[in-house]
Design an enzyme around this catalytic site. Sequence first.
Site, PDB file in Angstrom:
ATOM      1  N   ALA A  24       0.811  -1.229   0.000  1.00 49.92           N
ATOM      2  CA  ALA A  24       0.000   0.000   0.000  1.00 49.92           C
ATOM      3  C   ALA A  24       0.836   1.266   0.000  1.00 49.92           C
ATOM      4  O   ALA A  24       0.282   2.359   0.069  1.00 49.92           O
ATOM      5  CB  ALA A  24      -0.939  -0.004   1.203  1.00 49.92           C
ATOM      6  N   GLY A  27       1.580   3.330  -5.840  1.00 50.53           N
ATOM      7  CA  GLY A  27       0.751   2.874  -6.948  1.00 50.53           C
ATOM      8  C   GLY A  27      -0.709   2.641  -6.602  1.00 50.53           C
ATOM      9  O   GLY A  27      -1.347   3.433  -5.894  1.00 50.53           O
ATOM     10  N   ILE A  28      -1.215   1.534  -7.113  1.00 46.75           N
ATOM     11  CA  ILE A  28      -2.626   1.199  -6.971  1.00 46.75           C
ATOM     12  C   ILE A  28      -3.006   0.997  -5.499  1.00 46.75           C
ATOM     13  O   ILE A  28      -4.060   1.428  -5.048  1.00 46.75           O
ATOM     14  CB  ILE A  28      -2.910  -0.070  -7.801  1.00 46.75           C
ATOM     15  CG1 ILE A  28      -2.762   0.255  -9.293  1.00 46.75           C
ATOM     16  CG2 ILE A  28      -4.283  -0.653  -7.497  1.00 46.75           C
ATOM     17  CD1 ILE A  28      -2.457  -0.934 -10.155  1.00 46.75           C
ATOM     18  N   SER A 153      -4.087  -9.516 -13.451  1.00 47.59           N
ATOM     19  CA  SER A 153      -3.550  -8.663 -14.511  1.00 47.59           C
ATOM     20  C   SER A 153      -4.013  -9.146 -15.874  1.00 47.59           C
ATOM     21  O   SER A 153      -4.331 -10.331 -16.061  1.00 47.59           O
ATOM     22  CB  SER A 153      -2.021  -8.721 -14.463  1.00 47.59           C
ATOM     23  OG  SER A 153      -1.452  -8.127 -15.601  1.00 47.59           O
ATOM     24  N   TYR A 178       5.944 -13.974 -14.437  1.00 50.02           N
ATOM     25  CA  TYR A 178       4.950 -12.967 -14.021  1.00 50.02           C
ATOM     26  C   TYR A 178       3.560 -13.370 -14.511  1.00 50.02           C
ATOM     27  O   TYR A 178       2.586 -13.349 -13.735  1.00 50.02           O
ATOM     28  CB  TYR A 178       5.323 -11.589 -14.578  1.00 50.02           C
ATOM     29  CG  TYR A 178       4.332 -10.519 -14.169  1.00 50.02           C
ATOM     30  CD1 TYR A 178       4.265 -10.070 -12.852  1.00 50.02           C
ATOM     31  CD2 TYR A 178       3.445  -9.962 -15.096  1.00 50.02           C
ATOM     32  CE1 TYR A 178       3.342  -9.096 -12.462  1.00 50.02           C
ATOM     33  CE2 TYR A 178       2.528  -8.984 -14.713  1.00 50.02           C
ATOM     34  CZ  TYR A 178       2.482  -8.562 -13.398  1.00 50.02           C
ATOM     35  OH  TYR A 178       1.564  -7.601 -13.011  1.00 50.02           O
TER      36      TYR A 178
HETATM   37  N1  LIG Z   1       0.540  -1.107 -13.033  1.00 48.98           N
HETATM   38  C1  LIG Z   1      -0.039  -1.933 -13.885  1.00 48.98           C
HETATM   39  O1  LIG Z   1      -0.224  -1.626 -15.078  1.00 48.98           O
HETATM   40  C2  LIG Z   1      -0.495  -3.262 -13.426  1.00 48.98           C
HETATM   41  C3  LIG Z   1      -1.115  -4.095 -14.376  1.00 48.98           C
HETATM   42  C4  LIG Z   1      -1.603  -5.314 -13.964  1.00 48.98           C
HETATM   43  C5  LIG Z   1      -1.490  -5.701 -12.650  1.00 48.98           C
HETATM   44  N2  LIG Z   1      -0.870  -4.895 -11.758  1.00 48.98           N
HETATM   45  C6  LIG Z   1      -0.762  -5.360 -10.380  1.00 48.98           C
HETATM   46  O2  LIG Z   1      -1.083  -4.329  -9.495  1.00 48.98           O
HETATM   47  C7  LIG Z   1      -0.487  -4.581  -8.230  1.00 48.98           C
HETATM   48  C8  LIG Z   1       0.092  -3.284  -7.683  1.00 48.98           C
HETATM   49  O3  LIG Z   1       1.134  -2.863  -8.511  1.00 48.98           O
HETATM   50  P1  LIG Z   1       1.372  -1.332  -8.945  1.00 48.98           P
HETATM   51  O4  LIG Z   1       1.205  -1.268 -10.399  1.00 48.98           O
HETATM   52  O5  LIG Z   1       0.615  -0.427  -8.072  1.00 48.98           O
HETATM   53  O6  LIG Z   1       2.946  -1.189  -8.715  1.00 48.98           O
HETATM   54  P2  LIG Z   1       3.802  -0.549  -7.535  1.00 48.98           P
HETATM   55  O7  LIG Z   1       3.522   0.887  -7.384  1.00 48.98           O
HETATM   56  O8  LIG Z   1       5.213  -0.971  -7.801  1.00 48.98           O
HETATM   57  O9  LIG Z   1       3.234  -1.287  -6.266  1.00 48.98           O
HETATM   58  C9  LIG Z   1       3.625  -2.578  -5.906  1.00 48.98           C
HETATM   59  C10 LIG Z   1       3.634  -2.627  -4.406  1.00 48.98           C
HETATM   60  O10 LIG Z   1       3.941  -3.959  -3.992  1.00 48.98           O
HETATM   61  C11 LIG Z   1       4.908  -3.846  -2.975  1.00 48.98           C
HETATM   62  N3  LIG Z   1       5.671  -5.061  -2.785  1.00 48.98           N
HETATM   63  C12 LIG Z   1       6.495  -5.692  -3.628  1.00 48.98           C
HETATM   64  N4  LIG Z   1       7.043  -6.764  -3.033  1.00 48.98           N
HETATM   65  C13 LIG Z   1       6.541  -6.796  -1.773  1.00 48.98           C
HETATM   66  C14 LIG Z   1       6.728  -7.640  -0.667  1.00 48.98           C
HETATM   67  N5  LIG Z   1       7.569  -8.666  -0.708  1.00 48.98           N
HETATM   68  N6  LIG Z   1       6.036  -7.386   0.463  1.00 48.98           N
HETATM   69  C15 LIG Z   1       5.200  -6.340   0.551  1.00 48.98           C
HETATM   70  N7  LIG Z   1       5.001  -5.480  -0.462  1.00 48.98           N
HETATM   71  C16 LIG Z   1       5.681  -5.715  -1.611  1.00 48.98           C
HETATM   72  C17 LIG Z   1       5.779  -2.669  -3.369  1.00 48.98           C
HETATM   73  O11 LIG Z   1       6.534  -2.228  -2.269  1.00 48.98           O
HETATM   74  P3  LIG Z   1       7.998  -1.564  -2.454  1.00 48.98           P
HETATM   75  O12 LIG Z   1       7.757  -0.108  -2.705  1.00 48.98           O
HETATM   76  O13 LIG Z   1       8.655  -1.845  -1.143  1.00 48.98           O
HETATM   77  O14 LIG Z   1       8.667  -2.226  -3.616  1.00 48.98           O
HETATM   78  C18 LIG Z   1       4.709  -1.700  -3.816  1.00 48.98           C
HETATM   79  O15 LIG Z   1       4.135  -1.048  -2.694  1.00 48.98           O
HETATM   80  C19 LIG Z   1       0.514  -5.697  -8.468  1.00 48.98           C
HETATM   81  O16 LIG Z   1       0.001  -6.913  -7.965  1.00 48.98           O
HETATM   82  C20 LIG Z   1       0.627  -5.764  -9.980  1.00 48.98           C
HETATM   83  O17 LIG Z   1       0.968  -7.063 -10.444  1.00 48.98           O
HETATM   84  C21 LIG Z   1      -0.369  -3.685 -12.120  1.00 48.98           C
END
Ligand SMILES: NC(=O)c1ccc[n+]([C@@H]2O[C@H](COP(=O)([O-])OP(=O)(O)OC[C@H]3O[C@@H](n4cnc5c(N)ncnc54)[C@H](OP(=O)(O)O)[C@@H]3O)[C@@H](O)[C@H]2O)c1
Length: 311
Positions: A24, A27-28, A153, A178
């Site tokens: 949290a 991003g999302i 995704s 992924y």
């Molecule tokens: N953005 C897109 O276009 C997209 C598309 C499809 C699906 N998604 C999905 O959306 C979700 C959120 O991603 P986002 O796009 O918002 O990207 P993001 O901003 O990079 O957010 C990902 C979050 O996950 C956290 N994270 C990663 N590894 C972790 C761990 N071991 N323990 C706890 N937290 C961890 C990150 O923390 P840190 O800051 O510490 O790394 C970050 O807060 C993901 O599941 C992703 O697969 C995103």
Amino acid sequence: MANGKWTAADLPSQTGRTILITGANSGIGYQAAKELALKGAHVLLGVRDAAKGAAALERLRREVPAASAEVAQLDMASLSSIRAFANQFLARGIALDVLINNAGVMALPKRELTVDGFERQFGTNHLGHFALTGLLMPALLQAPAPRVVTVSSLAHRNGKIEWSNLQGETHYVPWDSYNASKLENLLFALELQRRVKATGSPLLSIPVHPGIARTSILANGPGTRDIKSIAVTLLGPFITQDDAMGALPTLYAATAPQAKGGEYIGPDGFQGFRGYPTVEQPRPQALDEAAAQRLWSVSEELSGVTYLPAA
Ligand SMILES: NC(=O)c1ccc[n+]([C@@H]2O[C@H](COP(=O)([O-])OP(=O)(O)OC[C@H]3O[C@@H](n4cnc5c(N)ncnc54)[C@H](OP(=O)(O)O)[C@@H]3O)[C@@H](O)[C@H]2O)c1
């Protein structure tokens, strides 16, 4: 709902509800936390990095001065961290109204392992959330209308589970790993819904996807020289949306009274790239019940987490 489009303005009051969001701090996940806090939820910001958690909480308090929120130390790539958090939460004796399984890592160029020795995308995106959901089930089942939202995704469309290479042991291809982890998110969420429905539990399990949202996930994963990253950057103005729009499917699944368990929610625009929440059809491999049951058994075995009979 303006023009039939569901937006954050349609969120019902969340006063009295407790909601945990993994990943949290950016991003999302952060955008979802912000909107839920605005509507009065008590929000737990699940983060792996304490400093990032403190910064996210500070930002939230700035943007939503009345926010009721706390940081939850929760590394989704560590089963002991997940167990420690779940034990602490259960000890509080409070209900968890919504769990949002959002944290994720994408297409890591080299095969990395979690502290428990699992391939990092499988371990974080799928297995950690499988374990967390199972361990928190007693708190979820204490809530009157619990929901589990799991962020999958568009990548699941290319997802394939290679059972003999589940964690890239024999060959590791970053995007394949992924894609498979996001297919696993859907298989898990849909299997959870079938299981809770069979027990008559009111819990709703709802998978979602954000389309293509501009967040830090590409930079933190494949990096700027990856071919897909380049394509997304070049086509960005036509196919991407900001993180607040990317959070809408999550927010709809977490709160909309009309949302149903087992529905897959994503953006309504071309190819699901962007837009407002709508019900979408998962690809056939996500509807394979035998694969979902096999994944469930494998996940129980690898995580050591067994679900309550009620789920
Ligand atoms: N953005 C897109 O276009 C997209 C598309 C499809 C699906 N998604 C999905 O959306 C979700 C959120 O991603 P986002 O796009 O918002 O990207 P993001 O901003 O990079 O957010 C990902 C979050 O996950 C956290 N994270 C990663 N590894 C972790 C761990 N071991 N323990 C706890 N937290 C961890 C990150 O923390 P840190 O800051 O510490 O790394 C970050 O807060 C993901 O599941 C992703 O697969 C995103």
